[in-house]
Design a protein around this motif. Structure first.
Motif, PDB file in Angstrom:
ATOM      1  N   ASN A 215       0.851  -1.187   0.000  1.00 44.67           N
ATOM      2  CA  ASN A 215       0.000   0.000   0.000  1.00 44.67           C
ATOM      3  C   ASN A 215       0.887   1.237   0.000  1.00 44.67           C
ATOM      4  O   ASN A 215       1.952   1.237   0.635  1.00 44.67           O
ATOM      5  N   TRP A 216       0.450   2.289  -0.654  1.00 48.92           N
ATOM      6  CA  TRP A 216       1.241   3.517  -0.715  1.00 48.92           C
ATOM      7  C   TRP A 216       1.446   4.140   0.656  1.00 48.92           C
ATOM      8  O   TRP A 216       2.408   4.888   0.869  1.00 48.92           O
ATOM      9  N   THR A 217       0.566   3.835   1.613  1.00 49.80           N
ATOM     10  CA  THR A 217       0.653   4.470   2.931  1.00 49.80           C
ATOM     11  C   THR A 217       1.978   4.177   3.616  1.00 49.80           C
ATOM     12  O   THR A 217       2.541   5.045   4.288  1.00 49.80           O
ATOM     13  N   VAL A 218       2.482   2.937   3.460  1.00 46.64           N
ATOM     14  CA  VAL A 218       3.721   2.581   4.143  1.00 46.64           C
ATOM     15  C   VAL A 218       4.954   3.053   3.386  1.00 46.64           C
ATOM     16  O   VAL A 218       6.085   2.823   3.830  1.00 46.64           O
ATOM     17  N   ASN A 305       0.799   6.952  -6.090  1.00 43.47           N
ATOM     18  CA  ASN A 305       0.495   7.957  -5.084  1.00 43.47           C
ATOM     19  C   ASN A 305       1.235   9.263  -5.348  1.00 43.47           C
ATOM     20  O   ASN A 305       0.780  10.341  -4.955  1.00 43.47           O
ATOM     21  N   ALA A 306       2.362   9.171  -6.046  1.00 39.13           N
ATOM     22  CA  ALA A 306       3.143  10.365  -6.387  1.00 39.13           C
ATOM     23  C   ALA A 306       2.630  11.035  -7.656  1.00 39.13           C
ATOM     24  O   ALA A 306       3.215  12.019  -8.107  1.00 39.13           O
ATOM     25  N   GLY A 307       1.549  10.504  -8.227  1.00 38.39           N
ATOM     26  CA  GLY A 307       0.947  11.131  -9.387  1.00 38.39           C
ATOM     27  C   GLY A 307       1.168  10.416 -10.699  1.00 38.39           C
ATOM     28  O   GLY A 307       0.643  10.841 -11.733  1.00 38.39           O
ATOM     29  N   GLU A 308       1.936   9.330 -10.699  1.00 40.08           N
ATOM     30  CA  GLU A 308       2.176   8.563 -11.926  1.00 40.08           C
ATOM     31  C   GLU A 308       1.068   7.517 -12.051  1.00 40.08           C
ATOM     32  O   GLU A 308       1.200   6.389 -11.577  1.00 40.08           O
ATOM     33  N   ASP A 309      -0.036   7.907 -12.682  1.00 43.31           N
ATOM     34  CA  ASP A 309      -1.239   7.084 -12.642  1.00 43.31           C
ATOM     35  C   ASP A 309      -1.577   6.384 -13.960  1.00 43.31           C
ATOM     36  O   ASP A 309      -2.717   5.967 -14.171  1.00 43.31           O
ATOM     37  N   ASP A 310      -0.607   6.230 -14.853  1.00 45.33           N
ATOM     38  CA  ASP A 310      -0.844   5.488 -16.089  1.00 45.33           C
ATOM     39  C   ASP A 310      -0.614   4.001 -15.815  1.00 45.33           C
ATOM     40  O   ASP A 310       0.451   3.444 -16.080  1.00 45.33           O
ATOM     41  N   ILE A 311      -1.634   3.359 -15.254  1.00 41.46           N
ATOM     42  CA  ILE A 311      -1.500   1.976 -14.817  1.00 41.46           C
ATOM     43  C   ILE A 311      -1.303   1.040 -16.002  1.00 41.46           C
ATOM     44  O   ILE A 311      -0.542   0.066 -15.923  1.00 41.46           O
ATOM     45  N   GLU A 312      -1.950   1.327 -17.112  1.00 41.42           N
ATOM     46  CA  GLU A 312      -1.793   0.492 -18.298  1.00 41.42           C
ATOM     47  C   GLU A 312      -0.336   0.472 -18.753  1.00 41.42           C
ATOM     48  O   GLU A 312       0.216  -0.584 -19.073  1.00 41.42           O
TER      49      GLU A 312
END
Length: 338
Positions: A215-218, A305-312
């Protein structure tokens, strides 16, 4: 012996013409079949869902979705055959849904075995200041006051939204440890609630939250540095047959070792409709073969979580970097379809 040259020529032409078609059928066993795929509401599970989706497409399947669903509607849908699969099962956490799906669907393979942890964390400064060791410390007035961010007299806990498997365990803990009059479980959207908690931490406030790994939280709040895993007073689960798995050794950033997190370690696994698997042996074989390291999921979650959201793109890049393993998985799937 005389040969009928026209017949031989026609036969040869037929064989040559069908050879590419046979090869195509072998390489693309899913050609003409659509897979109705689900994915979890927690975005930390979308990366590996996309990896599986792209691998299925390499086998020739058309993937419809993934459609995002809470746990209850997914497990009901996959059992009824309205959906074919997802790769976001958490077991034993999701054992509570077995009565819903076990007559029509099944677990197959594992995205990642073990190491998927759950538990409660507190900022490290509060652990030192108040000597916090377990959830029972939140019955102390000075601790409740320090974690009361909305002024209702209760310590605020970032918990799980309704319908998540972790909500069942957290609610059970609230009663089992007598915390109803001491702790306020926040059940709003998890990502937004955690973003608010991170901002509070950065402003010097004390925070208490539930999380899981990967998870990004840790990554944002590192156990042992920014926050600490705390223990439960004693293991108390809805299903006590899992009690032994709720205490683990070597948990980095825990207040004790062994660490009684109060949640059993989980496997992340695919769950698929049984009739669909019977009709698609290539899919079943692929699900049995694929394994994705938790470290890879953790790395993508942190980037997301750092904004790099191109999961594909991230999934495609991971497949490219692990092509040798991927080709082995696809070969096993194609062999199963022969």
């Amino acid at each position: 012996m005389k040969y009928n040259l026209p017949i031989l020529a026609a036969t040869a032409a037929l064989l040559v013409g069908t050879a590419p078609m046979a090869a195509l059928a072998q390489d693309m066993p899913g050609e003409g079949t659509t897979i109705r795929m689900g994915q979890a509401t927690w975005d930390t599970g979308w990366f590996h869902a996309e990896i599986y989706s792209q691998l299925l497409e390499e086998l020739g399947y058309e993937v419809d979705g993934p459609i995002t669903l809470d746990n209850p509607p997914f497990y009901q849908s996959v059992a009824q055959g309205d959906l074919d699969l997802w790769v976001n099962g958490w077991f034993p956490l999701h054992d509570t849904y077995r009565p819903v799906f076990e007559n029509g669907a099944e677990l197959v393979g594992a995205v990642a075995k073990g190491g998927a942890l759950e538990g409660y964390l507190v900022d490290a400064a509060a652990v030192e200041e108040f000597g916090i060791k377990t959830l029972a410390d939140f019955k102390r007035d000075e601790v409740k006051e320090a974690f009361d961010r909305n002024g209702d007299g209760l310590a605020d806990l970032v918990a799980c939204p309704p319908g998540w498997g972790c909500e069942v365990n957290i609610e059970h803990h609230m009663d089992a440890y007598g915390l109803r009059e001491h702790v306020n479980p926040i059940k709003a959207g998890y990502a937004a609630s955690m973003a608010d908690a991170v901002a509070a931490f950065q402003n010097g406030e004390h925070i208490l939250f539930y999380t899981w790994t990967p998870n990004w939280t840790v990554n944002e709040l590192v156990p042992g540095k920014h926050v600490m895993w705390i223990e439960v007073p004693e293991v108390n689960l809805p299903d006590m047959s899992l009690a032994d798995a709720a205490t683990m050794e070597g948990i980095e950033g825990c207040v004790a070792d062994p660490c009684t997190l109060g949640f059993p370690a989980n496997d992340i696994v695919p769950v698929a409709n049984s009739a669909f698997l019977d009709e698609n042996p290539a899919v079943e074989a692929l699900l049995q073969e694929v394994a994705i390291p938790l470290s890879a999921i953790f790395e993508q979650n942190a980037a997301m979580n750092a904004g790099e959201d191109d999961i594909e793109m991230q999934a495609s890049e991971w497949i490219k970097q692990n092509r040798e393993s991927v080709d082995g998985w696809l070969e096993a799937a194609r062999a199963a379809a022969e």
